[in-house]
Design a protein around this motif. Structure first.
Motif, PDB file in Angstrom:
ATOM      1  N   ARG A  12       0.865  -1.293   0.156  1.00  0.00           N
ATOM      2  CA  ARG A  12      -0.231  -0.062  -0.058  1.00  0.00           C
ATOM      3  C   ARG A  12       0.949   1.185   0.034  1.00  0.00           C
ATOM      4  N   PRO A  13       0.382   2.345  -0.541  1.00  0.00           N
ATOM      5  CA  PRO A  13       1.174   3.776  -0.610  1.00  0.00           C
ATOM      6  C   PRO A  13       1.805   3.938   0.815  1.00  0.00           C
ATOM      7  N   GLY A  14       1.340   3.705   1.906  1.00  0.00           N
ATOM      8  CA  GLY A  14       2.051   3.991   3.133  1.00  0.00           C
ATOM      9  C   GLY A  14       3.374   2.969   3.545  1.00  0.00           C
ATOM     10  N   GLY A  15       3.545   1.891   2.637  1.00  0.00           N
ATOM     11  CA  GLY A  15       4.612   1.082   2.897  1.00  0.00           C
ATOM     12  C   GLY A  15       4.112  -0.269   3.675  1.00  0.00           C
ATOM     13  N   VAL A  16       2.925  -0.511   3.674  1.00  0.00           N
ATOM     14  CA  VAL A  16       2.457  -1.609   4.491  1.00  0.00           C
ATOM     15  C   VAL A  16       1.891  -2.623   3.626  1.00  0.00           C
ATOM     16  N   ALA A  17       2.208  -3.897   3.797  1.00  0.00           N
ATOM     17  CA  ALA A  17       1.891  -5.144   3.205  1.00  0.00           C
ATOM     18  C   ALA A  17       1.498  -6.332   4.060  1.00  0.00           C
ATOM     19  N   THR A  18       0.591  -7.105   3.487  1.00  0.00           N
ATOM     20  CA  THR A  18       0.619  -8.506   4.203  1.00  0.00           C
ATOM     21  C   THR A  18       1.572  -9.539   3.554  1.00  0.00           C
ATOM     22  N   VAL A  19       2.423 -10.025   4.482  1.00  0.00           N
ATOM     23  CA  VAL A  19       3.413 -10.696   3.876  1.00  0.00           C
ATOM     24  C   VAL A  19       3.212 -12.152   4.338  1.00  0.00           C
ATOM     25  N   ALA A  20       3.618 -13.234   3.627  1.00  0.00           N
ATOM     26  CA  ALA A  20       3.436 -14.961   4.088  1.00  0.00           C
ATOM     27  C   ALA A  20       4.518 -14.816   5.216  1.00  0.00           C
ATOM     28  N   PHE A  21       3.940 -15.333   6.536  1.00  0.00           N
ATOM     29  CA  PHE A  21       4.859 -15.408   7.521  1.00  0.00           C
ATOM     30  C   PHE A  21       4.458 -16.663   8.339  1.00  0.00           C
ATOM     31  N   ALA A  22       5.570 -17.340   8.745  1.00  0.00           N
ATOM     32  CA  ALA A  22       4.970 -18.403   9.426  1.00  0.00           C
ATOM     33  C   ALA A  22       4.158 -19.558   8.528  1.00  0.00           C
ATOM     34  N   ASP A  23       3.016 -19.567   9.301  1.00  0.00           N
ATOM     35  CA  ASP A  23       1.837 -20.632   8.659  1.00  0.00           C
ATOM     36  C   ASP A  23       0.847 -19.572   8.164  1.00  0.00           C
ATOM     37  N   GLY A  24       1.013 -18.242   7.953  1.00  0.00           N
ATOM     38  CA  GLY A  24      -0.319 -17.293   7.517  1.00  0.00           C
ATOM     39  C   GLY A  24       0.517 -16.141   6.980  1.00  0.00           C
ATOM     40  N   GLY A  25      -0.209 -14.942   7.388  1.00  0.00           N
ATOM     41  CA  GLY A  25       0.189 -13.791   6.859  1.00  0.00           C
ATOM     42  C   GLY A  25       0.248 -12.832   8.053  1.00  0.00           C
ATOM     43  N   LEU A  32       9.321   2.623   3.905  1.00  0.00           N
ATOM     44  CA  LEU A  32       8.905   3.703   4.540  1.00  0.00           C
ATOM     45  C   LEU A  32       7.561   4.193   3.883  1.00  0.00           C
ATOM     46  N   GLY A  33       7.407   4.020   2.534  1.00  0.00           N
ATOM     47  CA  GLY A  33       6.216   4.609   1.758  1.00  0.00           C
ATOM     48  C   GLY A  33       6.107   6.070   1.872  1.00  0.00           C
ATOM     49  N   PRO A  38      -3.248   8.761   4.049  1.00  0.00           N
ATOM     50  CA  PRO A  38      -4.223   8.705   5.167  1.00  0.00           C
ATOM     51  C   PRO A  38      -4.433   7.573   5.748  1.00  0.00           C
ATOM     52  N   ASP A  39      -4.279   6.532   5.031  1.00  0.00           N
ATOM     53  CA  ASP A  39      -4.777   5.195   5.693  1.00  0.00           C
ATOM     54  C   ASP A  39      -3.745   4.618   6.497  1.00  0.00           C
ATOM     55  N   ASP A  40      -2.431   4.555   6.022  1.00  0.00           N
ATOM     56  CA  ASP A  40      -1.371   3.823   6.531  1.00  0.00           C
ATOM     57  C   ASP A  40      -0.180   4.711   6.643  1.00  0.00           C
ATOM     58  N   GLY A  41       0.138   5.743   6.174  1.00  0.00           N
ATOM     59  CA  GLY A  41       1.211   6.520   6.324  1.00  0.00           C
ATOM     60  C   GLY A  41       1.474   6.673   7.728  1.00  0.00           C
ATOM     61  N   GLN A  56       9.054  -4.776   9.239  1.00  0.00           N
ATOM     62  CA  GLN A  56       9.356  -6.012   8.644  1.00  0.00           C
ATOM     63  C   GLN A  56      10.807  -6.609   9.291  1.00  0.00           C
ATOM     64  N   SER A  57      11.515  -5.667   9.703  1.00  0.00           N
ATOM     65  CA  SER A  57      12.993  -6.041  10.227  1.00  0.00           C
ATOM     66  C   SER A  57      13.645  -4.813  10.659  1.00  0.00           C
ATOM     67  N   SER A  58      14.466  -5.268  11.627  1.00  0.00           N
ATOM     68  CA  SER A  58      15.453  -4.119  12.189  1.00  0.00           C
ATOM     69  C   SER A  58      15.924  -3.270  10.961  1.00  0.00           C
TER      70      SER A  58
END
Length: 95
Positions: A12-25, A32-33, A38-41, A56-58
C-alpha cells in the motif's frame, strides 16, 4: 506450507503489506512509503496515535530512520516526533 515463489505482495502507499509469515500472513511495514498517506502513512499513524504497524525487520526500520533524517520536507519538530515514533515501533525479525 505456501511456496514463497508464488506469493504476491501488494504494498500500500504507506509502505504496508500483508506478507506470508510462518503458517499465515502478517501485516507489516516493509518500506517507508508515502508518509502522508491517510490510511497507513507514518504521519497519519503517529498523529492519530494508532497502534503502530510493526516493521518487517530492524534493517527496514533503520533504513526508514535514515530516510526520515535526510528528508527536507519535514520541519524539525515533526521530524523529531516521527523519528521517536519509528524507533519505538517493534519489528518482526532481525536481519
Amino acid at each position: 506450507m505456501t511456496d514463497p515463489i508464488n506469493q504476491i505482495n501488494l504494498v500500500r502507499p504507506g509502505g504496508v503489506a500483508t506478507v506470508a509469515f510462518a503458517d499465515g500472513g502478517e501485516t507489516m511495514r516493509i518500506c517507508l512509503g508515502y508518509l502522508h498517506d491517510p490510511d497507513d502513512g507514518l504521519l497519519a499513524e503517529m498523529k492519530a496515535n494508532r497502534d503502530p504497524v510493526p516493521w518487517q525487520s530492524s534493517k527496514v526500520r533503520d533504513e526508514a530512520i535514515g530516510a526520515v533524517e535526510r528528508r527536507k520536507d519535514l520541519d524539525v519538530e515533526t521530524r523529531t516526533q516521527l523519528l521517536d515514533w519509528i524507533v519505538a515501533t517493534p519489528y518482526f525479525e532481525d536481519t
